[in-house]
Motif scaffolding. Structure first.
Motif, PDB file in Angstrom:
ATOM      1  N   MET A  19      10.001   5.160  -4.911  1.00  0.00           N
ATOM      2  CA  MET A  19       8.739   4.817  -4.283  1.00  0.00           C
ATOM      3  C   MET A  19       8.463   3.314  -4.427  1.00  0.00           C
ATOM      4  O   MET A  19       8.133   2.662  -3.454  1.00  0.00           O
ATOM      5  N   ILE A  20       8.587   2.795  -5.658  1.00  0.00           N
ATOM      6  CA  ILE A  20       8.340   1.369  -5.890  1.00  0.00           C
ATOM      7  C   ILE A  20       9.376   0.544  -5.137  1.00  0.00           C
ATOM      8  O   ILE A  20       9.059  -0.505  -4.574  1.00  0.00           O
ATOM      9  N   LEU A  21      10.605   1.020  -5.088  1.00  0.00           N
ATOM     10  CA  LEU A  21      11.655   0.332  -4.355  1.00  0.00           C
ATOM     11  C   LEU A  21      11.331   0.282  -2.870  1.00  0.00           C
ATOM     12  O   LEU A  21      11.548  -0.749  -2.217  1.00  0.00           O
ATOM     13  N   ASP A  22      10.772   1.367  -2.334  1.00  0.00           N
ATOM     14  CA  ASP A  22      10.394   1.396  -0.923  1.00  0.00           C
ATOM     15  C   ASP A  22       9.298   0.385  -0.615  1.00  0.00           C
ATOM     16  O   ASP A  22       9.346  -0.309   0.395  1.00  0.00           O
ATOM     17  N   ILE A  23       8.295   0.279  -1.502  1.00  0.00           N
ATOM     18  CA  ILE A  23       7.209  -0.680  -1.299  1.00  0.00           C
ATOM     19  C   ILE A  23       7.750  -2.098  -1.392  1.00  0.00           C
ATOM     20  O   ILE A  23       7.400  -2.968  -0.597  1.00  0.00           O
ATOM     21  N   SER A  24       8.626  -2.335  -2.350  1.00  0.00           N
ATOM     22  CA  SER A  24       9.223  -3.663  -2.509  1.00  0.00           C
ATOM     23  C   SER A  24      10.043  -4.050  -1.280  1.00  0.00           C
ATOM     24  O   SER A  24       9.963  -5.182  -0.800  1.00  0.00           O
ATOM     25  N   THR A  25      10.823  -3.114  -0.785  1.00  0.00           N
ATOM     26  CA  THR A  25      11.632  -3.371   0.416  1.00  0.00           C
ATOM     27  C   THR A  25      10.736  -3.638   1.616  1.00  0.00           C
ATOM     28  O   THR A  25      10.984  -4.558   2.392  1.00  0.00           O
ATOM     29  N   TRP A  26       9.702  -2.822   1.747  1.00  0.00           N
ATOM     30  CA  TRP A  26       8.750  -3.006   2.854  1.00  0.00           C
ATOM     31  C   TRP A  26       8.088  -4.379   2.760  1.00  0.00           C
ATOM     32  O   TRP A  26       7.969  -5.084   3.745  1.00  0.00           O
ATOM     33  N   TRP A  27       7.664  -4.759   1.549  1.00  0.00           N
ATOM     34  CA  TRP A  27       6.979  -6.034   1.355  1.00  0.00           C
ATOM     35  C   TRP A  27       7.911  -7.208   1.697  1.00  0.00           C
ATOM     36  O   TRP A  27       7.480  -8.176   2.311  1.00  0.00           O
ATOM     37  N   GLN A  28       9.155  -7.117   1.278  1.00  0.00           N
ATOM     38  CA  GLN A  28      10.124  -8.184   1.550  1.00  0.00           C
ATOM     39  C   GLN A  28      10.415  -8.316   3.042  1.00  0.00           C
ATOM     40  O   GLN A  28      10.733  -9.402   3.527  1.00  0.00           O
ATOM     41  N   ALA A  29      10.297  -7.225   3.775  1.00  0.00           N
ATOM     42  CA  ALA A  29      10.579  -7.241   5.215  1.00  0.00           C
ATOM     43  C   ALA A  29       9.459  -7.886   6.027  1.00  0.00           C
ATOM     44  O   ALA A  29       9.669  -8.258   7.182  1.00  0.00           O
ATOM     45  N   LEU A  30       8.280  -8.050   5.439  1.00  0.00           N
ATOM     46  CA  LEU A  30       7.141  -8.627   6.168  1.00  0.00           C
ATOM     47  C   LEU A  30       7.267 -10.139   6.271  1.00  0.00           C
ATOM     48  O   LEU A  30       7.773 -10.809   5.361  1.00  0.00           O
ATOM     49  N   GLU A  31       6.761 -10.687   7.370  1.00  0.00           N
ATOM     50  CA  GLU A  31       6.663 -12.148   7.505  1.00  0.00           C
ATOM     51  C   GLU A  31       5.524 -12.633   6.613  1.00  0.00           C
ATOM     52  O   GLU A  31       4.609 -11.880   6.284  1.00  0.00           O
ATOM     53  N   SER A  32       5.539 -13.891   6.258  1.00  0.00           N
ATOM     54  CA  SER A  32       4.485 -14.430   5.387  1.00  0.00           C
ATOM     55  C   SER A  32       3.121 -14.358   6.077  1.00  0.00           C
ATOM     56  O   SER A  32       2.098 -14.131   5.426  1.00  0.00           O
ATOM     57  N   PHE A  33       3.083 -14.521   7.391  1.00  0.00           N
ATOM     58  CA  PHE A  33       1.827 -14.418   8.145  1.00  0.00           C
ATOM     59  C   PHE A  33       1.207 -13.028   7.971  1.00  0.00           C
ATOM     60  O   PHE A  33       0.018 -12.887   7.710  1.00  0.00           O
ATOM     61  N   GLU A  34       2.035 -11.997   8.074  1.00  0.00           N
ATOM     62  CA  GLU A  34       1.565 -10.626   7.940  1.00  0.00           C
ATOM     63  C   GLU A  34       1.205 -10.309   6.489  1.00  0.00           C
ATOM     64  O   GLU A  34       0.237  -9.587   6.215  1.00  0.00           O
ATOM     65  N   ARG A  35       1.936 -10.885   5.542  1.00  0.00           N
ATOM     66  CA  ARG A  35       1.632 -10.676   4.125  1.00  0.00           C
ATOM     67  C   ARG A  35       0.232 -11.187   3.778  1.00  0.00           C
ATOM     68  O   ARG A  35      -0.487 -10.578   2.992  1.00  0.00           O
ATOM     69  N   ILE A  36      -0.127 -12.320   4.355  1.00  0.00           N
ATOM     70  CA  ILE A  36      -1.454 -12.902   4.095  1.00  0.00           C
ATOM     71  C   ILE A  36      -2.544 -11.917   4.508  1.00  0.00           C
ATOM     72  O   ILE A  36      -3.507 -11.686   3.771  1.00  0.00           O
ATOM     73  N   TYR A  37      -2.391 -11.320   5.690  1.00  0.00           N
ATOM     74  CA  TYR A  37      -3.383 -10.355   6.148  1.00  0.00           C
ATOM     75  C   TYR A  37      -3.416  -9.112   5.268  1.00  0.00           C
ATOM     76  O   TYR A  37      -4.489  -8.564   4.991  1.00  0.00           O
ATOM     77  N   TRP A  38      -2.252  -8.642   4.810  1.00  0.00           N
ATOM     78  CA  TRP A  38      -2.220  -7.490   3.909  1.00  0.00           C
ATOM     79  C   TRP A  38      -2.918  -7.806   2.594  1.00  0.00           C
ATOM     80  O   TRP A  38      -3.672  -6.987   2.070  1.00  0.00           O
ATOM     81  N   ILE A  39      -2.678  -8.984   2.051  1.00  0.00           N
ATOM     82  CA  ILE A  39      -3.322  -9.373   0.788  1.00  0.00           C
ATOM     83  C   ILE A  39      -4.840  -9.423   0.959  1.00  0.00           C
ATOM     84  O   ILE A  39      -5.588  -8.874   0.141  1.00  0.00           O
ATOM     85  N   ILE A  40      -5.291 -10.091   2.039  1.00  0.00           N
ATOM     86  CA  ILE A  40      -6.746 -10.174   2.299  1.00  0.00           C
ATOM     87  C   ILE A  40      -7.334  -8.779   2.458  1.00  0.00           C
ATOM     88  O   ILE A  40      -8.370  -8.457   1.873  1.00  0.00           O
ATOM     89  N   ALA A  41      -6.665  -7.936   3.247  1.00  0.00           N
ATOM     90  CA  ALA A  41      -7.179  -6.580   3.507  1.00  0.00           C
ATOM     91  C   ALA A  41      -7.265  -5.758   2.226  1.00  0.00           C
ATOM     92  O   ALA A  41      -8.291  -5.109   1.966  1.00  0.00           O
ATOM     93  N   ILE A  42      -6.232  -5.795   1.417  1.00  0.00           N
ATOM     94  CA  ILE A  42      -6.217  -4.968   0.202  1.00  0.00           C
ATOM     95  C   ILE A  42      -7.211  -5.481  -0.844  1.00  0.00           C
ATOM     96  O   ILE A  42      -7.981  -4.702  -1.411  1.00  0.00           O
ATOM     97  N   VAL A  43      -7.204  -6.781  -1.086  1.00  0.00           N
ATOM     98  CA  VAL A  43      -8.096  -7.352  -2.101  1.00  0.00           C
ATOM     99  C   VAL A  43      -9.565  -7.129  -1.720  1.00  0.00           C
ATOM    100  O   VAL A  43     -10.365  -6.641  -2.529  1.00  0.00           O
ATOM    101  N   PHE A  44      -9.929  -7.464  -0.489  1.00  0.00           N
ATOM    102  CA  PHE A  44     -11.334  -7.335  -0.104  1.00  0.00           C
ATOM    103  C   PHE A  44     -11.752  -5.882   0.107  1.00  0.00           C
ATOM    104  O   PHE A  44     -12.918  -5.545  -0.074  1.00  0.00           O
ATOM    105  N   SER A  45     -10.817  -5.006   0.438  1.00  0.00           N
ATOM    106  CA  SER A  45     -11.146  -3.577   0.515  1.00  0.00           C
ATOM    107  C   SER A  45     -11.448  -3.029  -0.873  1.00  0.00           C
ATOM    108  O   SER A  45     -12.367  -2.214  -1.046  1.00  0.00           O
ATOM    109  N   ALA A  46     -10.693  -3.474  -1.867  1.00  0.00           N
ATOM    110  CA  ALA A  46     -10.954  -3.043  -3.240  1.00  0.00           C
ATOM    111  C   ALA A  46     -12.322  -3.548  -3.710  1.00  0.00           C
ATOM    112  O   ALA A  46     -13.091  -2.802  -4.330  1.00  0.00           O
ATOM    113  N   ILE A  47     -12.631  -4.802  -3.413  1.00  0.00           N
ATOM    114  CA  ILE A  47     -13.938  -5.361  -3.789  1.00  0.00           C
ATOM    115  C   ILE A  47     -15.052  -4.626  -3.040  1.00  0.00           C
ATOM    116  O   ILE A  47     -16.091  -4.302  -3.614  1.00  0.00           O
TER     117      ILE A  47
END
Length: 194
Positions: free
Chosen positions: A1-29
């Protein structure tokens, strides 16, 4: 499971990673803020910071609050994620995400303004007693010779207030009276001539 998330994360472009980080962090807040709001715990943690932002003389607007910022970035992040997943170009993703965030803030401000219109202070304003009818609770001496009491409904609730009269006769207990004026800050002038 962790390997799948890591692989998925590595496959993302940095532009898309930024949006995922913003979405996850602010959704948690946002989720934490929602839980604290329902449990009554947001008064100290969020309220003080929001009061500082609200009371900033430079901002002076209800648009710039901590809650609105969290809502803006939450929607901004998730719309950005959705846009990149849909294959939109980067400028389109940024513009649509910004518009979605601004729309969310506008909706929150609109809803807050509507809710604040429903708010009442609960403090009785004695001027609202003028032209109201009530009953004498304690007799009122004639010609301003002393003070009595009347019971009347003001702003939807029953109040017992001090009263005097200019009438030539004493007003007995239980008599219907009309408030004709206010003397000083809290003394009613009443009459039986309704």
């Amino acid at each position: 499971m962790i390997l799948d998330i890591s692989t998925w994360w590595q496959a993302l472009e940095s532009f898309e990673r930024i949006y995922w980080i913003i979405a996850i962090v602010f959704s948690a807040i946002f989720a934490l803020q929602l839980i604290l709001s329902f449990s009554g715990g947001d008064t100290d943690a969020v309220g003080d910071a929001e009061m500082v932002i609200d009371d900033d003389a430079g901002l002076g607007s209800q648009y710039f609050t901590l809650k609105n910022m969290i809502a803006f970035f939450t929607l901004f992040g998730w719309v950005g994620v959705a846009g990149t997943q849909a294959g939109w170009s980067k400028p389109v993703v940024v513009i649509v995400a910004l518009l979605a965030g601004v729309a969310m803030v506008a909706l929150m401000v609109f809803m807050l303004s509507r809710i604040l219109r429903l708010q009442q202070s609960g403090t009785m304003e004695i001027k609202n007693a003028i032209n109201q009818f009530g009953n004498t609770y304690l007799f009122i001496p004639a010609a301003r010779d002393g003070t009595g009491k009347v019971q009347l409904k003001v702003q939807g609730s029953l109040h017992e207030l001090d009263a005097i009269t200019d009438d030539e006769n004493d007003i007995p207990t239980g008599k219907l009276v009309k408030v004709t004026g206010i003397i000083g800050s809290d003394l009613l002038l009443v009459t039986t001539k309704v």
